[in-house]
Design a protein around this motif. Structure first.
Motif, short mmCIF file in Angstrom:
data_model
loop_
_atom_site.label_atom_id
_atom_site.label_comp_id
_atom_site.label_asym_id
_atom_site.label_seq_id
_atom_site.Cartn_x
_atom_site.Cartn_y
_atom_site.Cartn_z
N THR A 350 55.92 32.57 19.67
CA THR A 350 55.50 33.97 19.76
C THR A 350 54.67 34.38 18.55
O THR A 350 55.09 34.23 17.41
CB THR A 350 56.73 34.89 19.88
N GLU A 351 53.50 34.89 18.80
CA GLU A 351 52.61 35.33 17.73
C GLU A 351 53.14 36.62 17.11
O GLU A 351 53.64 37.50 17.80
CB GLU A 351 51.20 35.57 18.30
N GLY A 352 53.05 36.72 15.79
CA GLY A 352 53.47 37.94 15.11
C GLY A 352 54.84 37.87 14.47
O GLY A 352 55.24 38.79 13.76
N VAL A 353 55.56 36.75 14.71
CA VAL A 353 56.88 36.60 14.08
C VAL A 353 56.92 35.29 13.31
O VAL A 353 56.12 34.38 13.54
CB VAL A 353 58.03 36.63 15.12
N SER A 354 57.87 35.19 12.37
CA SER A 354 58.03 33.97 11.58
C SER A 354 59.09 33.10 12.26
O SER A 354 59.80 33.57 13.16
CB SER A 354 58.47 34.32 10.16
N PRO A 355 59.25 31.85 11.85
CA PRO A 355 60.28 30.99 12.46
C PRO A 355 61.68 31.24 11.93
O PRO A 355 62.60 30.47 12.19
CB PRO A 355 59.80 29.58 12.11
N HIS A 356 61.87 32.31 11.16
CA HIS A 356 63.18 32.64 10.61
C HIS A 356 63.88 33.65 11.53
O HIS A 356 63.33 34.71 11.85
CB HIS A 356 63.03 33.21 9.20
N TYR A 357 65.09 33.31 11.93
CA TYR A 357 65.81 34.15 12.88
C TYR A 357 67.30 33.97 12.70
O TYR A 357 67.77 33.07 12.01
CB TYR A 357 65.43 33.78 14.32
N GLN A 358 68.08 34.84 13.33
CA GLN A 358 69.54 34.72 13.34
C GLN A 358 70.06 35.25 14.66
O GLN A 358 69.57 36.26 15.18
CB GLN A 358 70.15 35.51 12.18
N ILE A 359 71.04 34.54 15.20
CA ILE A 359 71.65 34.93 16.48
C ILE A 359 73.03 35.51 16.19
O ILE A 359 73.84 34.86 15.53
CB ILE A 359 71.76 33.72 17.42
N VAL A 360 73.28 36.71 16.67
CA VAL A 360 74.57 37.37 16.46
C VAL A 360 75.22 37.60 17.82
O VAL A 360 74.64 38.23 18.70
CB VAL A 360 74.41 38.71 15.72
N VAL A 361 76.43 37.08 17.99
CA VAL A 361 77.16 37.24 19.25
C VAL A 361 78.38 38.11 18.99
O VAL A 361 79.11 37.90 18.01
CB VAL A 361 77.59 35.88 19.83
#
Length: 435
Positions: A350-361
């Motif tokens: 996805t353009e516009g975002v970095s590859p850093h993320y976190q999933i919260v359940v």
């Protein structure tokens, strides 16, 4: 270049004959010297003398991480402690540490296997290897270190931490190879930009990345930003450390498992049934030459498949595909199986975002809720509500179409998700706390 041509290009028939011989030998050793295996074999109704072919492997009992914890610290060692020259251990954050011991021959074999791996990646004696894997009880640092020395390359034992200093060292020393986690490679690039430097201007040409799952999309991101050839290495402390398998630079289509030292198989993670070649399932490994703590049918919990098609590089050892996820890290969201790597693939594309993320359940009103924190890139950062809403909707739609679950997307500012110098923390599952 192939480090050990005779062993790495061994014909399949000859390789399987060697595996059978070594399988019988390791079973004899653990049956005679490890009470845990004596009991397990007896319960399964099998002795080492009953092993007549590789097909008999499926009759042997599994070994799980809990077995190492239950026999903490030395219960699974197959040699007297005075024959152990080194001990490594996991952090033990989810229970007792898992302890592994190495004889001198184990350490020598490990160095050879890591030299093979570096050679697969295209590393040569003239290379200068910047080793950012952690040293100490973690196997990553010393594993890569001994392999580099065995190959004859120059090793810089940087270890983890002091990121700005590491970048300066790479520039000043002219490092040509980087060993680290893939997420740390991206962090190095990010930090170098803050320092007014560009890693593309460095002498780096190869990256050997492992210790955490990563996607093909992240490979492309790393290669683009660092201008290097990024290759995947696989290992786990219980089996040996890094060097269990390595991707070759020629094909870049899977990681060659060191089959003269390890016997791999794929099982159904639920039933434990052995699956045919090409099937996706849980990787199980039997160590064939390890002396200190040999393991029979160790369940790695890593989900992958095995490819026995001959490789363009000339090596005959089977290739395992990129880790799809872990059977024990798989998230079940309202009955749907979700692997973090699937979400990562969508984010990186996805353009516009970095590859850093976190999933919260979490769980609300007895329903599982999935929230994904996605960090905007500097280029994609915007104060316009419409722009951000469109980006959020695009990500939410992609996850829904690809995985079949609805996720709440929370876009966060650039560099606001905590960086890790080791394994990145991708998932926070709050359901256990709420139970």
């Amino acid at each position: 270049m192939i480090y050990d041509v005779d062993k790495e290009t061994m014909p399949r028939e000859e390789l399987e004959a060697l595996q059978l011989k070594r399988l019988v030998n390791v079973c004899q050793r653990v049956y005679a010297n490890v009470k845990h295996y004596t009991k397990k074999f007896d319960e399964a109704g099998i002795t080492p003398l009953d092993i007549k072919s590789l097909d008999d492997l499926k009759r042997l009992p599994f070994t799980e991480k809990q077995d190492l914890r239950d026999n903490f610290p030395y219960g699974l060692f197959a040699v007297p402690k005075e024959n152990i020259v080194r001990i490594h251990a996991s952090s033990g954050t989810t229970g007792k540490a898992t302890v592994v011991g190495y004889t001198k021959r184990d350490v020598d074999n490990w160095a050879d296997m890591m030299a093979r791996c570096l050679s697969m990646a295209g590393v040569e004696r003239r290379d200068l290897i910047h080793n950012a894997y952690g040293y100490g009880l973690f196997t990553g640092g010393l594993g890569a270190h001994y392999g580099a020395e065995r190959l004859g390359a120059t090793i810089i034992p940087a270890s983890g931490g002091a990121t700005r200093r590491q970048i300066q060292l790479m520039k000043d020393f002219g490092s040509t190879v980087l060993c680290s986690t893939p997420s740390y490679a991206l962090y190095l690039n990010e930090t170098s930009q803050e320092m007014g430097m560009d890693m593309k201007d460095m002498a780096l040409r190869i990256g050997v990345f492992g210790a955490e799952p990563w996607t093909e999309e992240m490979r492309q991101e790393i290669e683009s930003k660092l201008n290097i050839d990024a290759l995947n290495i696989y290992g786990l402390s219980e089996i040996m450390g890094p060097g269990v398998a390595m991707e070759c630079a020629v094909a870049k289509s899977g990681m060659h498992i060191q089959e003269d030292h390890m016997l791999p198989e794929i099982i159904d993670p639920v039933t434990g049934e052995q699956l045919p070649p090409g099937s996706v399932g849980e990787l199980v490994i039997t160590t064939l030459t390890k002396e200190g703590i040999p393991l029979i049918r160790y369940r790695t919990r890593d989900i992958t498949s095995l490819d026995y098609v001959p490789c363009a590089c000339g090596r005959t050892h089977v290739k395992m595909q990129r880790i799809f996820g872990r059977s024990d890290d798989m998230l079940i969201i309202r009955g749907v199986n979700v692997f973090p790597s699937q979400i990562e693939s969508l984010i990186v594309e996805t353009e516009g975002v970095s590859p850093h993320y976190q999933i919260v359940v979490s769980r609300e009103n007895n329903l599982d809720m999935l929230e994904v924190l996605v960090e905007l890139s500097e280029e994609g950062f915007s104060d316009e509500v419409r722009t951000l809403q469109s980006l959020s909707n695009r990500l939410q739609k992609g996850i829904k179409e690809f995985l079949g679950v609805t996720a709440k997307i929370r876009l966060v500012e650039p560099k606001s998700i905590a960086r890790s110098e080791g394994k990145a923390i991708r998932v926070i599952d709050n359901r256990k706390k709420q139970a």
